[in-house]
Scaffold this active site. Structure first.
Site, short mmCIF file in Angstrom:
data_model
loop_
_atom_site.label_atom_id
_atom_site.label_comp_id
_atom_site.label_asym_id
_atom_site.label_seq_id
_atom_site.Cartn_x
_atom_site.Cartn_y
_atom_site.Cartn_z
N LEU A 109 0.85 -1.18 0.00
CA LEU A 109 0.00 0.00 0.00
C LEU A 109 0.89 1.24 0.00
CD1 LEU A 109 -2.85 -0.84 2.56
CD2 LEU A 109 -2.80 -1.21 0.09
N GLY A 110 0.59 2.17 -0.87
CA GLY A 110 1.39 3.38 -0.96
C GLY A 110 0.92 4.45 0.01
N SER A 137 6.06 -1.40 -0.78
CA SER A 137 5.54 -0.70 -1.95
C SER A 137 6.59 0.21 -2.57
CB SER A 137 4.33 0.16 -1.53
OG SER A 137 3.92 1.01 -2.59
N GLN A 159 7.28 -4.80 -4.12
CA GLN A 159 6.40 -4.51 -5.25
C GLN A 159 7.01 -3.43 -6.12
OE1 GLN A 159 4.47 -1.32 -5.17
NE2 GLN A 159 3.85 -1.69 -7.28
N TYR A 161 6.84 -0.85 -9.48
CA TYR A 161 6.25 -0.16 -10.61
C TYR A 161 7.36 0.09 -11.62
CZ TYR A 161 1.87 0.95 -8.17
OH TYR A 161 0.67 0.88 -7.53
N THR A 187 3.68 -4.97 -10.56
CA THR A 187 2.29 -4.56 -10.74
C THR A 187 2.06 -4.17 -12.19
OG1 THR A 187 2.06 -3.83 -8.45
CG2 THR A 187 0.55 -2.89 -10.06
N LYS A 298 1.41 -9.14 -10.71
CA LYS A 298 0.23 -8.71 -9.96
C LYS A 298 -0.71 -7.93 -10.88
CE LYS A 298 -0.99 -6.19 -5.71
NZ LYS A 298 -1.91 -5.17 -6.23
N HIS A 322 -6.49 -4.29 -8.33
CA HIS A 322 -5.94 -3.14 -7.59
C HIS A 322 -6.97 -2.60 -6.58
CE1 HIS A 322 -2.18 -0.73 -7.95
NE2 HIS A 322 -2.86 0.13 -7.21
N VAL A 355 -10.62 -8.90 0.09
CA VAL A 355 -10.42 -9.77 1.25
C VAL A 355 -10.63 -8.95 2.52
CG1 VAL A 355 -8.81 -11.25 2.48
CG2 VAL A 355 -8.78 -11.19 -0.02
N ARG A 356 -11.57 -9.36 3.33
CA ARG A 356 -11.88 -8.63 4.56
C ARG A 356 -11.88 -9.50 5.80
NH1 ARG A 356 -10.81 -5.39 1.47
NH2 ARG A 356 -11.90 -3.50 0.79
N GLY A 375 -5.19 -5.83 2.37
CA GLY A 375 -4.80 -4.46 2.08
C GLY A 375 -5.46 -3.43 2.98
#
Length: 422
Positions: A109-110, A137, A159, A161, A187, A298, A322, A355-356, A375
């Site tokens: 997470l950014g 991230s 992760q 970019y 990603t 991803k 995402h 997902v919770r 996340g």
């Protein structure tokens, strides 16, 4: 079945966590963070300012993809079996030669500084205490080297970019290797920034304020670009908003040893180079040449992309949209998971987006996922109680997963199958 005089099996993380909460409740104590996902999000909304919550919680367009993710999990039904003697469960999962205590990883997470001042450091420490992998991230608020040091020998992935400044991209991979990353997660679904109304309505992009740029501001190749980078135009009579932006840039500059003009140049160079819309399958051969670490793609949603990943020699896949932040009206991740798993063959497939709960984890594994990425929930825990809040959120998800396994009559996470679904 226990025999008379035999030792009862040790309680798993589910009963242990449940018991802890109830015993603490006898003295009037309540959990640091709400257990129910909806109340957790609402508590974070009340705690955070509007731009921070919008960035962390928002999605693309009318946020139909976000709803599709949640609806996909809600539509899948579990079917328990009885009298299976599952008094103790093995939650462990093996990925790329490493064994982790549960099939849960913390998603990249950014800009976690929006949630809490300790940002990635707090998350890294919480993950290390629990033994779950934390995926660093590219848009982190703290440099990977400092988070790795805070985590000790605990597992971490990185992760990536892939931006237009390829020397910076390659430098990130080298640094991740040096930090002990166990995999590179590339990603694929953010070659352009999605249309995000919550952020647009507020005119808020944190990177322009110097937030979420720690990996770049500590990278020798990125820093070398700042002298010649064009500065964004500024008004001769700056507004209060521009003054606040300058203050934010100045604060980040002091943290990373850069002047205000260098920070302005950094924000400009980042926004001009961080995405690469022309990225193609053939580019993956260069990434393979840069590292011996497992490469996990991803953002896979189509089975043909999964088959192409196998053909290209990739090591794993993450089914993801995402978190609904890129395309409005995209298919829910869980909906396409079985087809991607089938197309991937022997490649391990993970999943995120929606997902919770612990029962969500069970559903994903029964449909073929090897593990899940958690996340937004841990970001909300971070906002509410820092490192301890992150740890509680993860413990709660793992605890519910453990209890769900026991109630389904399943002895190990790896034993979940489609027959456990309606």
């Amino acid at each position: 079945m226990s025999q008379p005089g035999s030792t009862a099996p040790a309680p798993g993380p589910g009963r242990s966590r449940q018991t802890q909460i109830f015993v603490d409740g006898l003295g009037g104590a309540r959990p640091l963070v709400p257990v129910a996902p909806e109340r957790l999000q609402e508590a974070a909304r009340r705690k955070l300012d509007a731009p921070a919550f919008a960035y962390l919680a928002g999605g693309a367009g009318a946020e139909r993809t976000m709803r599709a993710n949640l609806d996909a999990f809600a539509a899948v039904k579990l079917v328990p079996r009885r009298l299976c003697g599952s008094a103790s469960r093995d939650l462990s999962v093996e990925l790329f030669g490493h064994t982790y205590p549960a099939p849960v990883l913390l998603a990249p997470l950014g800009v976690l500084e929006l949630a809490h001042a300790e940002a990635d450091l707090a998350v890294g420490r919480a993950a290390a205490a629990l033994g779950v992998p934390f995926i660093f991230s590219s848009q982190a608020s703290e440099p990977m080297e400092e988070v790795a040091a805070a985590m000790g020998d605990a597992p971490r992935w990185f992760q990536l970019y892939w931006g237009t400044d390829e020397e910076v991209t390659r430098s990130f991979v080298r640094r991740a290797e040096q930090c002990g990353a166990q995999a590179i997660v590339l990603t694929l679904d953010t070659t352009l920034l999605g249309w995000r109304p919550r952020d647009l309505d507020l005119g808020h992009l944190p990177f322009l304020r110097g937030q979420g740029l720690a990996q770049y501001l500590t990278d020798e190749y990125f820093r070398s670009r700042l002298a010649g980078a064009p500065l964004p135009a500024t008004s001769p009579r700056p507004s209060p908003a521009l003054l606040r932006t300058a203050a934010s840039l100045g604060a980040h500059g002091r943290k990373f040893g850069l002047s205000l003009s260098q920070m302005r140049a950094a924000a400009a160079h980042f926004t001009a180079s961080y995405t690469r819309p022309d990225l193609q399958w053939d580019d993956l051969s260069r990434l393979r040449g840069w590292t011996d670490l497992p490469i996990v793609l991803k953002g896979i949603l189509h089975p043909d992309d999964a088959r192409e990943a196998v053909r290209r020699g990739m090591d794993g896949l993450i089914v993801s949209n995402h978190g609904g932040r890129q395309i409005d009206g995209e298919v829910g991740s869980l909906t396409v998971l079985p087809r991607v798993v089938e197309a991937a063959g022997e490649l391990p497939v993970l999943i995120d987006s929606g997902v919770r709960t612990g029962s969500d984890v069970a559903k994903a594994l029964a449909m073929g996922a090897r593990a899940v990425l958690l996340g937004r929930p841990y970001a909300y825990g971070l906002a509410l109680a820092g490192e301890a809040g992150v740890a509680e959120v993860v413990r709660n998800v793992v605890a519910e997963f453990d209890l769900t396994l026991g109630l389904l009559g399943v002895h190990a996470a790896r034993d979940l199958r489609p027959e456990h679904l309606a």
